[in-house]
Design an enzyme around this catalytic site. Sequence first.
Site: not given
Length: 281
Positions: A69, A106
């Site tokens: 990420k 997220d």
Amino acid sequence: MSGKAKVAGVIGWPVGHSLSPVLHGFWLDAHKVDGAYVPLAVAPENLSIVLDGLRHSGFKGVNLTVPHKEAGFALVHETDEAAQIAGAVNLLIFGERGRLIGRNTDAMGLAASLRDANTNITGAAAVLLGAGGAARAGVLALDALGAKEIRILNRNISRAEATAASLAPKLKTRLTVGSLTDWPNAVHDSKLLLNTTSAGMKGNEALNLDLALLPNDAAVCDIVYNPLETDLLARAKARGLKTIDGLGMLMYQAVPAFEAFYGVMPQVTPELRRHLEAALT
Ligand code: ATR
């Protein structure tokens, strides 16, 4: 699937534990989309070359999971604000003329999951365990939900201090930090306990915190979904507290990805949850 199928996937290292192919597969079937979503095991040093190859193969985009990420964030040409604040992306979209568009869904996924579970923390204090990438998404989610104060507790307190210092200027919520031994002082008036540490994940030792100190109306959320009922959630349930597992966040963070890849806005439904629960057993 036809030769015109829209193709996307998830990149991780390893990737075998990822539920994203099951999740997107469910929606592809439900919406009868001519498409595919595949798991891609890519070592960190190969991320850039693989992304180049996928773009040239006509992929619509990919999700990124651990450990990609932050590296993904460094490669993108444009990002949304959530990605900039988190310094990480979990969604890459291949745009026009080779542009790589990064997003982080997220925090929004976690906020939606907490909202879905009717967890109202507006004006309240919350305790957040952890100080890594998942913790940053957690802080953003609780800020978006209007928490008055987030108490970040981490095994390594200097990491918690660094995380709080980098996030604080971008937030409305007040951040305080402590180590896990500050637990008794931090929890007594908290409406939510959010675990973002990897303790409690399959194969890892669980955190040994005294949940009796939490108020009776507090909720406990664990972003881990493997196992679905972590030791923390099992103990919170036994203590009579409301619990929220990690599947909600997983399902909601995937909604914008599916829409970006396939052009259809999917729904988070009880059927989807049951399908994922079955895949976990
Ligand atoms: P992620 O990006 O998923 O958040 P990470 O950056 O590796 O992953 O962070 C993992 C978090 O879990 C950290 O907060 C870590 O604490 P430290 O910063 O002190 O290492 C926490 N963690 C992992 N195992 C733990 C354990 N057994 N007890 C307490 N905290 C733990």
